[in-house]
Design an enzyme around this catalytic site. Structure first.
Site, PDB file in Angstrom:
ATOM      1  N   ASP A   1      28.335  53.731  10.577  1.00  0.00           N
ATOM      2  CA  ASP A   1      28.938  55.006  10.966  1.00  0.00           C
ATOM      3  C   ASP A   1      30.002  54.885  12.050  1.00  0.00           C
ATOM      4  OD1 ASP A   1      27.190  54.551  13.092  1.00  0.00           O
ATOM      5  OD2 ASP A   1      26.467  56.604  13.171  1.00  0.00           O
ATOM      6  N   ARG A   2      30.091  53.768  12.706  1.00  0.00           N
ATOM      7  CA  ARG A   2      31.149  53.515  13.697  1.00  0.00           C
ATOM      8  C   ARG A   2      31.590  52.071  13.574  1.00  0.00           C
ATOM      9  NH1 ARG A   2      33.478  57.683  16.316  1.00  0.00           N
ATOM     10  NH2 ARG A   2      31.971  59.076  17.217  1.00  0.00           N
TER      11      ARG A   2
END
Length: 184
Positions: free
Chosen positions: A60-61
């Site tokens: 997600d990052r």
């Protein structure tokens, strides 16, 4: 949602155990370097773990966001000294010489009002007083970075594509991903 749909392994950003987040949001200038080094360390470990795995992983990052978005934004706002910013940048460059870019980067483009709504929806105590100028700077930096991103990229406007709430939007997102990569 992508991990569940495709059977991929999710790699989520750890915010529950970050020893700097509350301090950072209470005094950004004092804690900016510390939090950026913390994130850089965690994301580099993630990148190394991913590179050694045979699994298909959705993250997600990325490690790029800290170095290309968050740290420069803090520096430009006067919340990170030039000395700390340069030290951080040199460390990032050394780390990046050891790893490769993701197979596909999915950028979720959002307006500031939508970002604020999402932050409020999460309900994290330490994000309650997040500065609007900080969010605006981040958004601007994301747009600049995405314009020059050299690898495979998919841009999704999340003001329009409400994939978490609308099945047809999620299906369209999946179709776009499948156009960009082969799924296992």
């Amino acid at each position: 949602m992508l991990a569940a749909h495709y059977g991929w392994v999710p790699k989520f950003e750890s915010v529950d155990y970050n020893p700097y987040l509350t301090d950072f949001y209470n005094d950004m200038e004092r804690w900016s370097f510390n939090i950026q080094i913390y994130f850089l360390n965690k994301r580099f470990k993630d990148v190394l773990d991913i590179s050694q795995s045979s699994d298909f992983i959705v993250q997600d990052r990325t490690i790029f966001e800290d170095a290309r978005i968050f740290a420069p934004n803090l520096h430009e706002m006067g919340l990170m000294s030039s000395r700390d910013f340069e030290c951080y940048g040199e460390l990032f460059d050394q780390m990046m010489s050891l790893v490769k870019a993701p197979d596909l980067l999915i950028y979720l483009r959002s307006s500031i009002p939508n970002l604020i709504a999402q932050i409020q929806k999460r309900g994290r105590e330490f994000e309650k007083n997040i500065r609007i100028d900080y969010l605006k700077g981040l958004n601007q930096r994301y747009e600049e970075w995405i314009e020059s991103y050299p690898d495979r990229l998919l841009v999704i406007d999340v003001d329009e594509c409400r994939f978490e709430d609308k099945a047809e939007d999620f299906a369209r997102l999946c179709a776009q991903i499948e156009e960009n990569i082969k799924t296992r």
